[in-house]
Design a protein around this motif. Structure first.
Motif, PDB file in Angstrom:
ATOM      1  N   ALA A   1       0.836  -1.220   0.000  1.00 31.51           N
ATOM      2  CA  ALA A   1       0.000   0.000   0.000  1.00 31.51           C
ATOM      3  C   ALA A   1       0.862   1.258   0.000  1.00 31.51           C
ATOM      4  N   ALA A   2       1.965   1.193   0.745  1.00 26.55           N
ATOM      5  CA  ALA A   2       2.853   2.371   0.778  1.00 26.55           C
ATOM      6  C   ALA A   2       3.499   2.581  -0.569  1.00 26.55           C
ATOM      7  N   GLN A   3       3.830   1.518  -1.229  1.00 28.80           N
ATOM      8  CA  GLN A   3       4.438   1.647  -2.537  1.00 28.80           C
ATOM      9  C   GLN A   3       3.463   2.259  -3.520  1.00 28.80           C
ATOM     10  N   LEU A   4       2.205   1.831  -3.447  1.00 29.78           N
ATOM     11  CA  LEU A   4       1.190   2.408  -4.334  1.00 29.78           C
ATOM     12  C   LEU A   4       0.996   3.906  -4.059  1.00 29.78           C
ATOM     13  N   ALA A   5       0.989   4.300  -2.765  1.00 29.68           N
ATOM     14  CA  ALA A   5       0.834   5.734  -2.420  1.00 29.68           C
ATOM     15  C   ALA A   5       2.008   6.546  -2.916  1.00 29.68           C
ATOM     16  N   LEU A   6       3.189   6.000  -2.803  1.00 26.66           N
ATOM     17  CA  LEU A   6       4.367   6.720  -3.276  1.00 26.66           C
ATOM     18  C   LEU A   6       4.335   6.871  -4.783  1.00 26.66           C
ATOM     19  N   ASP A   7       3.803   5.886  -5.455  1.00 26.31           N
ATOM     20  CA  ASP A   7       3.698   5.986  -6.917  1.00 26.31           C
ATOM     21  C   ASP A   7       2.746   7.114  -7.313  1.00 26.31           C
ATOM     22  N   SER A   8       1.624   7.217  -6.593  1.00 26.36           N
ATOM     23  CA  SER A   8       0.686   8.308  -6.920  1.00 26.36           C
ATOM     24  C   SER A   8       1.296   9.680  -6.621  1.00 26.36           C
ATOM     25  N   VAL A   9       2.011   9.762  -5.521  1.00 26.94           N
ATOM     26  CA  VAL A   9       2.661  11.046  -5.175  1.00 26.94           C
ATOM     27  C   VAL A   9       3.671  11.406  -6.241  1.00 26.94           C
ATOM     28  N   GLU A  10       4.415  10.393  -6.699  1.00 28.90           N
ATOM     29  CA  GLU A  10       5.419  10.657  -7.740  1.00 28.90           C
ATOM     30  C   GLU A  10       4.751  11.174  -8.998  1.00 28.90           C
ATOM     31  N   ASN A  11       3.598  10.616  -9.324  1.00 31.30           N
ATOM     32  CA  ASN A  11       2.880  11.075 -10.515  1.00 31.30           C
ATOM     33  C   ASN A  11       2.425  12.537 -10.362  1.00 31.30           C
ATOM     34  N   GLU A  12       1.905  12.849  -9.186  1.00 28.62           N
ATOM     35  CA  GLU A  12       1.439  14.229  -8.960  1.00 28.62           C
ATOM     36  C   GLU A  12       2.597  15.214  -8.980  1.00 28.62           C
ATOM     37  N   VAL A  13       3.724  14.833  -8.415  1.00 26.02           N
ATOM     38  CA  VAL A  13       4.902  15.716  -8.419  1.00 26.02           C
ATOM     39  C   VAL A  13       5.370  15.953  -9.844  1.00 26.02           C
ATOM     40  N   ASN A  14       5.321  14.946 -10.623  1.00 24.77           N
ATOM     41  CA  ASN A  14       5.730  15.112 -12.019  1.00 24.77           C
ATOM     42  C   ASN A  14       4.787  16.066 -12.749  1.00 24.77           C
ATOM     43  N   ALA A  15       3.464  15.920 -12.463  1.00 24.77           N
ATOM     44  CA  ALA A  15       2.502  16.837 -13.092  1.00 24.77           C
ATOM     45  C   ALA A  15       2.720  18.281 -12.641  1.00 24.77           C
ATOM     46  N   LEU A  16       2.996  18.434 -11.329  1.00 25.22           N
ATOM     47  CA  LEU A  16       3.259  19.786 -10.792  1.00 25.22           C
ATOM     48  C   LEU A  16       4.504  20.386 -11.417  1.00 25.22           C
ATOM     49  N   ALA A  17       5.510  19.593 -11.616  1.00 26.77           N
ATOM     50  CA  ALA A  17       6.740  20.093 -12.250  1.00 26.77           C
ATOM     51  C   ALA A  17       6.459  20.551 -13.665  1.00 26.77           C
ATOM     52  N   GLU A  18       5.600  19.819 -14.365  1.00 27.13           N
ATOM     53  CA  GLU A  18       5.247  20.238 -15.717  1.00 27.13           C
ATOM     54  C   GLU A  18       4.501  21.568 -15.713  1.00 27.13           C
ATOM     55  N   CYS A  19       3.578  21.728 -14.736  1.00 26.04           N
ATOM     56  CA  CYS A  19       2.852  23.029 -14.626  1.00 26.04           C
ATOM     57  C   CYS A  19       3.812  24.168 -14.344  1.00 26.04           C
ATOM     58  N   CYS A  20       4.732  23.949 -13.419  1.00 29.91           N
ATOM     59  CA  CYS A  20       5.706  25.019 -13.078  1.00 29.91           C
ATOM     60  C   CYS A  20       6.540  25.374 -14.305  1.00 29.91           C
ATOM     61  N   ASP A  21       6.884  24.397 -15.046  1.00 31.80           N
ATOM     62  CA  ASP A  21       7.656  24.705 -16.250  1.00 31.80           C
ATOM     63  C   ASP A  21       6.847  25.558 -17.208  1.00 31.80           C
ATOM     64  N   SER A  22       5.551  25.214 -17.348  1.00 30.02           N
ATOM     65  CA  SER A  22       4.715  26.020 -18.242  1.00 30.02           C
ATOM     66  C   SER A  22       4.542  27.449 -17.718  1.00 30.02           C
ATOM     67  N   ILE A  23       4.366  27.589 -16.388  1.00 27.32           N
ATOM     68  CA  ILE A  23       4.230  28.931 -15.796  1.00 27.32           C
ATOM     69  C   ILE A  23       5.507  29.727 -15.980  1.00 27.32           C
ATOM     70  N   ALA A  24       6.647  29.102 -15.757  1.00 27.77           N
ATOM     71  CA  ALA A  24       7.928  29.797 -15.931  1.00 27.77           C
ATOM     72  C   ALA A  24       8.074  30.285 -17.356  1.00 27.77           C
ATOM     73  N   LYS A  25       7.647  29.438 -18.323  1.00 27.02           N
ATOM     74  CA  LYS A  25       7.709  29.878 -19.707  1.00 27.02           C
ATOM     75  C   LYS A  25       6.797  31.072 -19.948  1.00 27.02           C
TER      76      LYS A  25
END
Length: 687
Positions: free
Chosen positions: A72-96
């Protein structure tokens, strides 16, 4: 056994050695054994063979359980990793996007900064312009208040603003804006001069109204106007003169009304109703002037010096002290105004006091008038100052009253000296002495009851005592001289009558006494005169002994009495020695000469024996042989005179006795010549 172990393979030997060397009591080994005992049930060969596999299975089972638990912890970490990746993409778009906006809005930001700086500069300039208009310009309302509106608080506010602008222009002149400062200063000067001229006219008009009432009230607006007008000394002086003239006329009318008509409804009564009583008449006028001075001083101080605190205690000394010390800007103006106000009442007051002095008041009244005028002279000088018209008038009148008093004393003394009295038979003082002393005691009582201001010294009383008593003493001396001359004439007639009678039948001692009685008559005639003078001086001294003001004069009288008493004793002793024919021989006893006294004619034993017998006869004779001064009225002086005569005779006899007993003088039988030693003579004389 050692051979067996050594013969083993090296690997097995190493393992066996490791097993043998391991410690079985360590916590890890014990814990492992405890764990092993939980699942190793039977110790069989099969179990021992399967032990390793069982342990590995058990480890695998535990790991599988761990993996299942952490899924279960591994699954939660996977979802967090996905959200962090999405947030990083948004920040990149905002910076642009920001990078693109920053490039497009750079011009707008620079324009905004420039406009902001311009706004700050404009705001500062606006504040500077507002301050300049406030500090260097008048508003239309203020200009209207200075020129057109009635005088009110707005006028004084505008005038204060003008004064502030004028002062600010002086600061402006110290900068590089001198031309602007000069122009503004000229403009403000025009406004200021016009405002002050208008203010002066208004104050003068208000001051004229002050003369219409006796006790005017000074409004706050007028106080404020005077406070501003004091900045201009010339205009302020004009207003002060206006106040002085108005109050001058008002005070003159009030004084004449108080003299002739009195108060409202006739109360208080007119002062001139008491013109028949000099003391009350003059005292009422002085009291009215003093009260008027206090009220006028309060009015003038409130009007011309509004910032000063009016205090009834301060009015007694503030004005003159401040003026003498040079403190206070308005003090000279107060002095000038008060002097001008009271200048008008000086003449009517002076005329009336001079009429009182010319009406020939009595001696006591003249003295009381002089003291009253002196008291008010000091009091009003403290309030008004010495160099003013009213104070000069008071001092002149005080001197005139004092002159009147001493003129009366002088006339009284001249009358006493013109007609000296005759000496009474009992040599008592004449009635004029008692009258003069009684008059002096009454004047002393008046002097002690008089009030004296704190700033003034008590007037010297010695001139008054001298003016009264010196003529009386001179009168007594003239009467004594006349009595002495009269006594000398009578004694000369008695001596001529006694010279006709025969003296051959008398004894030698009686002959000496009778022959010398006529010669000493001219000297002894001074005795009644001296006793009369002593009686007169004592009758003056004794009543004055308890008076402090006459202490010095009492000392002088005591010295005169002692002098007359000393002369009286000397004359009496000289008379006794002359009667005994010893007076002319005394220098020979005093001065040592080469010739023995026994060989000299005047001091021969026979002549000296007769003289000493005559002296013994006087000393050892009846009680009336020596003078007892019965006519002297003071027992103490009578006793002192008698003791003085006896002591002088004893000293004279002791001198003669010592000369006789001295072998150098050559007396053959000194004991028979001087039979009584000096101590016996002293005992006989009672000393």
């Amino acid at each position: 056994m050692g051979t067996t172990v050594a013969g083993l393979a090296p690997g097995l030997s190493r393992k066996l050695k490791k097993v043998l060397e391991s410690r079985i009591d360590t916590p890890d080994l014990l814990s492992s054994l405890n764990t092993l005992s939980s699942f190793y049930d039977e110790n069989t060969p099969q179990s021992r063979r399967n032990l390793r596999s069982n342990i590995e299975k058990r480890a695998l089972s535990i790991n599988r359980e761990f993996v299942d638990a952490s899924l279960a912890a591994q699954l939660a970490l996977d979802s967090v990793e996905n959200e962090v990746n999405a947030l990083a993409e948004c920040c990149d778009s905002i910076a642009k996007a920001l990078n693109s906006c920053s490039a497009s809005t750079g011009d707008i930001i620079s324009t905004t900064e420039r406009l902001k700086q311009e706004l700050e500069t404009t705001t500062q300039r606006q504040e500077i312009v507002a301050c300049f208009l406030r500090d260097y310009q008048l508003s239309p309302e203020e200009i209207n208040a200075l020129r057109d509106e009635e005088l009110n608080e707005n006028f004084f506010k505008a005038l204060s603003h003008v004064q502030e602008i004028h002062a600010n222009c002086k600061v402006l002149l110290r900068t590089h804006h001198q031309r602007a400062g000069l122009e503004l200063m000229d403009m403000m000067a025009v406004y200021q001069e016009g405002a002050y001229e208008r203010l002066c006219r208004w104050v003068q008009a208000e001051c004229r109204k002050l003369g219409d009432t006796d006790n005017p009230e000074v409004g706050e607006l007028l106080k404020t106007a005077v406070r501003y007008l004091r900045e201009r000394s010339v205009l302020f002086k004009y207003c002060a003169e206006e106040v002085a003239n108005m109050r001058h006329n008002a005070l003159f009318r009030r004084f004449i009304s108080a003299l002739t008509r009195g108060g409202p409804g006739g109360l208080p009564r007119p002062i001139e109703v008491h013109a028949h009583d000099p003391l009350r008449y003059v005292g009422d006028m002085l009291g009215w002037l003093h009260q008027a001075l206090a009220s006028e001083h309060e009015l003038v101080q409130v009007l011309l010096d509004p910032d000063a605190v009016v205090d009834t205690e301060q009015t007694t000394n503030k004005l003159s002290n401040d003026f003498e010390n040079g403190s206070g800007k308005a003090e000279p103006d107060l002095m000038f105004v008060l002097d001008r106000i009271f200048e008008g009442v000086c003449r009517p007051f002076k005329l009336r006091v001079e009429q009182v002095l010319q009406s020939q008041p009595s001696l006591i009244v003249s003295y009381k008038l002089s003291n009253t005028l002196e008291f008010y002279s000091y009091t009003i000088s403290d309030l008004l100052g010495r160099n003013t018209a009213l104070c000069n008038t008071l001092w002149v009148l005080k001197d005139a009253a004092q002159k009147t008093f001493f003129d009366i004393l002088k006339g009284r003394g001249e009358k006493l000296l013109r007609y000296p009295p005759l000496v009474a038979v009992d040599l008592s003082p004449p009635p004029a002495v008692r009258e003069g002393v009684s008059l002096l005691l009454e004047i002393i009582d008046t002097h002690n009851s008089m009030m004296f201001p704190a700033s003034g010294q008590k007037p010297a009383f010695d001139p008054v005592i001298s003016a009264i008593l010196d003529p009386i003493i001179q009168m007594c001396e003239q009467a004594a001289e006349a009595h002495k001359s009269k006594g000398a004439g009578h004694s000369s007639r008695r001596s001529r009558m006694s010279s006709d009678s025969g003296q051959l039948t008398r004894s030698s001692v009686d002959a000496i006494l009778s022959n010398n009685s006529s010669a000493s008559s001219s000297q002894t005639s001074e005795t009644p005169s001296k006793i009369f003078l002593i009686n007169c001086l004592c009758s003056i001294q004794q009543p004055l002994s308890g008076q402090d003001v006459a202490a010095e004069y009492v000392k002088r009288l005591g010295a005169m009495i002692d002098n007359h008493l000393h002369v009286l004793v000397e004359k009496e002793v000289d008379g006794i020695l002359r009667r005994c024919n010893l007076l002319e021989k005394m220098p020979q006893f005093h001065n040592e000469v080469g010739t023995p006294l026994a060989e000299m004619e005047d001091t021969s034993p026979i002549i000296l024996s007769e003289c000493l017998k005559a002296l013994f006869g006087l000393i050892l004779g009846s009680e009336s042989s020596l003078p007892e001064f019965e006519m002297m009225q003071v027992p103490r002086l009578r006793s002192e005179a008698s003791v003085g005569v006896a002591r002088s005779l004893a000293e004279t006899y002791e001198l003669i006795y010592n000369a006789i007993m001295d072998t150098k003088n050559g007396y053959p039988d000194p004991r028979s010549l001087a039979r009584h030693p000096p101590n016996q003579i002293r005992t006989i004389l009672g000393i």
